[in-house]
Structures are given as C-alpha cells and as structure tokens.
Design a protein around this motif. Sequence first.
Motif: not given
Lengths: 468, 292, 132
Positions: A43-55, A94-96
């Motif tokens: 599992q990838t940890p911290w999906p929420a963090t990734w959402v925030v970074i991309a945002a 670039v972002g994804v």
Amino acid sequence: MNARALRQLAPPIWAYVLYALLLAVFLGMTLYPFLSGRSTETQTPWPATWVVIAAVWSWLVGQQMCLTAHRMLPLRLPRIASSLRKSVGLHAVVGVALPVLTVQLWQPSASMLSALAAALWLGSAISLLTLSLPVPLAVVPALVLILGWDHFDAPAVQFVAGSIALLLAELCWRWHLSRLRPGIWAPCGAWLGGRSLQASLPLQTGRRSPPVNGSPAGMVSSASPVPARYDQDLLARMLGRRFQTFRQAYGRRGQWLIWLLVAGCIAGLLALGRVWPEPAWGKDKVAILAIMLMLLIDHSQHMVDKLLTKRRTQWVELYLAPGLPPRAHLEGAVMRQIFRCVGERVLLLALFLPAVVQLSYSLNMWWALWWVCFALIVLLQGVHKAWLSWHGRPLSAITLWATARIAGFFALSLSTNLWLLQQHSPYGPMSYAWTALGWVIYLGAMLAHFRTARRRINTRTNGDGWNG
Amino acid sequence: MDGITAQAPLIEVRELGKDYGKRRILDGVSLAVEPGCILGLVGRNGAGKSSLLECLLGLRRADRGSALVFGKPPERMDDADKMRLGYVPQQPDGFDWMTIDEMLGMIAGLYPGWDAQLAARLLDTWDLYGDRRLSTLSPGERQQVAIIRALAPRPALLVLDEPASALDPVARRTLLREIVDLALEDGTTVVFSTHIISDLERVASHVALLHGGRIRLHAALDDIKDSLRRLWWPASTPLPETPLAGELSRRPLEEGGWSLILRDADLQAGHWPAEARLNPLALEDLFVELAA
Amino acid sequence: MDAMSLHIEPSSPDPIYRQIVGQVARMVAAGQCPPGTRLPSVREVAAAHAVNPMTVSKAYAQLEAQGLLERQRGKGMVVAAQAPAHRSIEDRLQALAPALEEVARQAGQLGLEAGPVIEALRQLMQNEDREQ
C-alpha cells in the motif's frame, strides 16, 4: 508582448522549486521502506498527502492559467477553451504522470502505483475545480473533500471523483466563456492570479501623510492640530460597500434585519444541538470550520489592494474630493473605517461559528476564552495587513514575516482549538500551561513584528532617496 | 481670475524626482504653469507623464524635489483648494456598484459650485443614461463620466491624464470644446497629457515635452512653430562636432545625412553646404525628433 | 462672415494664429469682406473649431495692429473702414507670397519646370472661377 509580460504568465520559479522539494521529500518517505527492503507492503502510505501535493501544484500553476484565459475573454480571442485544455493536459503531465513514472523506476506493486496515481489525479482535479469555480463557491470542493474524506479513501473512488471534478471544471469554464461576468463571478483562479500579479507590479508606492507643521515623524496624531470635522459615512461611501458597516451599506433597518437573521440562525442551531446530540459529521472537520474566521484577515488586505490598483477613481477621490479627512488624517480615518467594518464581521462570525461547533462538542469555559482571544487577534491581524497594503508594496522582509506570522497563527490556533475541544487530545501531551505559554510567545512575537513593520515603513516613507 | 493670484504660477514643480525600484522615471523635472495656460504635456509611453501629474497632485510621493499647487504643497490642500481642482485619472475605474446618477449626485453634494446644467448637457451629448451602472460602461464611457465629474465643479485648475485615450473623435472634439469653454468663461488653467498631437495643437497654448525624465522643451505653441525649423544636412559634408547656432537636437538618418532641429535658423546666415535644406516643422515631427 | 468660413489646419507647421491672419488678410484684400463686415467673435471661432481662444485673440490683435480690423462698440471686430478694399496687384501678390513660396519649394523638390506648374495653376484657377 514584452518579455516581462511573458515572464509573468509563466508560474514563478519558486513554484517549481517548491513542487520539486515537496515531491522529493514525500517520494523519499514513500519509497524509503520499499527501498530499504524493510517492507514489502503493497500500500502507498498517505494518500491524503499526495492529494494535497498535487493540489498545491495545480493551485500554483493554475492561477496564471485561469488569469490568462480570463483576460483573453474580453479581447474576444479565439480558441480559449482549446488552449485551456492543452495547458491543463500539460500540467497533468507534470503534476501526475511525471511522479508516477518516477516511482515506476523502482518497480513497486501495481496497487501502490494506482493508489499514487489516483491520489495525484484527485488532488489536481479538485484544485483545478476550485480555481474554475466562481469565487463564492470556491470553498465547496475542499469542504466536501475534507468533511467526507472517509468516503474518498479508495483509489477507484478517487479516480472517479477526480474525473467528475474535471468535468465540472469544464462546465464551469463553458459557463465563464459564454459571457463576460464581472466581479465575484469571475473564476476563482483569475481572481487570485490577478491579485498576485498586482502585488508584483512595481507601480505601487507607499505614501504616508507627512508630518504636519514640522512635527517629528510618528507623532503626527498628537502634535497636529485638531482636524476639521469630516463625515465618516462619506468616507465609507467613497471606499465602497466592502469597507462599509452594515448600517452604512444597508441602512439602520438592514442592519437590524441582518442581526436578527443571525440571531435567529444561532437560536436555531442551539435548539438543534439540544434535540440532536449525536453529530452526523466528523468532529475534526467542524473544528477546522471554526478556523475559517481567519479568512477575514485576507479579506481586509484584499479590499485595500483592490482600492489601490483597480479602483483608481475612488482612491483619487479620497485625496482630492472636498469634505474628506485632510491628508494628515486620511490614513487614520481609513484604518478606523476598516477596523469598524472588519470588526463587525468578526463579531458576527464569532457569535455564529460557536453555534455550529456546539453541534459536535460540548463547549467549555477555556474554549470560550480561547475563542474570544482568537477573534480579537484575527481582527488585529486583519487591520495590520490592511495597513501594510495601504503602504503599497511592503518591504519583502516585512511581507515574509507577516506570512510566517499568520502561518504560525494558523498552526497554533488549529492545534489548541482541537485540543481544547477534545479533552483527550491525539496531538501529544499538552497542558493548559504549555498552551498559554505558546500563545504568550506568539503574541509577543506578533506585537514585536507590528512595531518593526511600523518603524521600517515610517523610515521608508519619511526618509529621502528611498529606492525600492 | 482675481488680481492677486494672477501673478503667481498655479503649479510649480521644482527638481522633482521619482524612482520605481532602480528605474529613474523623473529626474529633476522643473515646470511652472501660469494661470490661464492650457499646457499640453507630451512624451513617449512610460516617459513618466502620469507620474509627474500624480506627484504634483500629491497622489504619489516624490522621492526628490517639491511641487506646489495653488502655492502650497499638495498634501496641505484644504477643502477650498480641493474645490478649485479637477482631475481625470488615466484609469477611470471605481464606484462599480453605483449608477452614473448616484455617483455624480454624491460628488455634486461636495461642491457648492457644481454646474448641474453642464453635467446634464454632457451626459446628453455623450448619450450616457444616468441609470446605468458604472460597471457596465465601456472604458470610453467611463472616461466620459470621469471628465464630467472633473468639469462640472468648474475648477480653476483642471488636470487631465490622457483624457482622450479611449474617446472616439466626436467625443474628443466635445471634450476640447468644453475645455475651450471653461478657459473662456472662467479662465481655467488646464494641464493635460496626451499622445494625440492634433488635439494638443488645437487647444494648447503651451507645450511641454517630457523625455528621459526631464522637460526637454517647454514653450508657447506659437513660438515653437514660429521659431523651430528642421535642417536636413547632406551625407556628403561632415557635420561639425560642435552644435550649430540654435541647435536643439541632431539625429543621423538611416539613408545618410542628418536631421537637426534649430531655433531661429536662417538659411542665408548659416555656413551650410549648398544641398542643406531648411523646412518648417509640424509638431508631430518635432516630437519624433526630440523624443526618438 | 461666420466662424466656419475660416479654415484651420491644426497640424500644419504654420501656427493657428498665422493661419487666421493670412486668411482674413486675403479675404479683405480680395474684397470678399468689405469694410464694416462683422467678424466672428473670439468665442465663436474658438468654439466652432475647438481651438485655444488666446490664439484667436492674438490673430485679431495682429490684424488690428495692421489696420485691417477695428473694434467697434456693440459689434465687436469689423473690417476697418480704411482697409484697402481693392489693393494693387503687388499688394495682393504679397499676401499670396507664402503660399506661392510653398508651391515653388515643392515644385523644386519634384523637379518640375515653371511652365507646367503655371499651366496647372491656371487650370485650377479656372475651375475655381467656374465653381463660383
């Protein structure tokens, strides 16, 4: 179009640096267990963090994009929609795609990769949707995401939600492009982008009333003669509705109506809290809602920014129309007006928000005390930021410190708010003493900064031969 | 005009300097505007015309030098002075939430000498309906409203910052007529910056050219046309290094030879090559020669 | 005579006051404006052409000094009684001199001989006569 204009259209260089840094740090943290062989966890940890970074990435880049599209609109330039789509595609690459490809190099499991891609996809799309919505609706996507995060915690859902957000953004732009709409119906991104652009234009200057009758700088108010009587309501009319108190804007009857309405809402919420003790939504999110009072800090600054850049006539009237405060007292009069208007809004929200919060928590004495102080500091910070804006482009050091100060305020408020609301805090062992100490240090720093800023701006505007 | 103020200049700028960052926009500008003058201020884009006007009205803080309006620093202007001043900013935006009538009504209340007839006449001439919101007006219409707002108090000093930039030729002519009218009836002093040289040639009594942060030329328009000539100097003869008598500027031409601006030049008196030619000079050419 | 019968070219290198002086002098010299003809007021000229009133005053003052105009109570500026209505050919040619100099200069630049130019001028003047 000259090079300067072109450079302003591209995202600033620090946007790339920030994004690269965020990516590096979190990629490292994500991949570390995998690389060190300690984990074969899929599992990838911290999906929420990734959402925030991309945002964050989309947020930084998207403002310029929206602003450009918005400015193309009145010029009736062709193919706005298609160029928008192209640039969205580019940012998505670039972002994804780029981070996903980078992670691919270490050949992680497919599920980890898809989780990462889904989170980045959702983050970009949500941010894009926020930037595309008209200003009044702009907080909705973030609210939905925060309040309902539990429902979004699966890659498939994130993919779907991201795609829906993108579709909605497309619809928004169709709506924007169909007709030129002024003011608050402009896309949020254009609004924000325009603001940061204005802030970077070199044509704002600081001005300050010079000492009257040779009184030394900084002692104007005490040494100058008593000002002729002027009409504060006239000043408010010149400044515009956003600077006016409810009475100035809507008359006595309107003022009463608004307050009655708010009182009614508060009463309703309190009654609801009685009959419906079990809250339907997550507790942490309600607490974050309370912090939204901080938005008022930027509100006042934005008002002054706009006055200086976009409302030239009003600005000129303040200085040249008869019946308004004389030059030496103008700044003070405007700041008083801002204090009244922001103060009224702070008071209103400060009464309203606890009624919402009490739906989820039983409020205690300490929290009430905290809340009063919090609202007061919000008001002070708001007026101070408005004052900085009044003096045009403040020195970069002052701006930097102001941002840091507000970031600190946010962190401190958020943690203490949660802690005071939930007696069993998940945020580590804290005591009332530590909390109080934290706030005292913060207040000291804030006041010191107010003083430094005042001194530096005074020397800047009074000293001769100032450059910059 | 009363006898006391007729002597002193209405505007006096001394060694005014203004920087934006490292860029020096105004570098020691000195200018005096006598009462009754209609001064056209010209200069290239970014020459600092707006900055100069804003500094002299105190809307911008000058970094060096001083400005006097009605004989006092602009920040000391009291209500009586403000009532004698009209100003049209370059970007006439603001009061978005108001209708034309509301805005003009609010302003009219501040001026005892508000000429409601003038305002109504101009609104009518320019087809502006009073119930329209300012946010719905085109840039040109906004400029018209700003002009009405500045003219209707019948000011003694009128400062216009590129008032005609967004106006169509018909509206521009109306504006010029109104300026002439005010000058005739009240002896209003007018300072306006513009790019439209033909407007300036019609109404201006004086011209000031701002270039390189300084006033390169400030003279009566008739004197300029009477006394300045352009001399074409052929490429075949080398041009003396020292300036010729009355020389204001020289510029090499792409096709060879030189173009010079001379004051009070006389073809017979100068020791010039036989092919040299002396021509009268339109103001627009003069502007190009001095500001190129 | 009304204000619009003056023709003003603001962008000409000739200052506006000189244009007015020249035109009025020519009209008087040619007898188009007999003595006693009222001239438009400074206000009328300034408003009709949207030109600076001081320029118009200056032109009138010069014409007055030359003896072509005089100020009459109640009527404003009129063509002076002793203004020579039909002056000698030399005088009238003198009034035409600036325009002719300009033609000569341009003809020289175009490399034209005097003959064709004079013929063209003759043609133009005949057309003018026919129109009148």
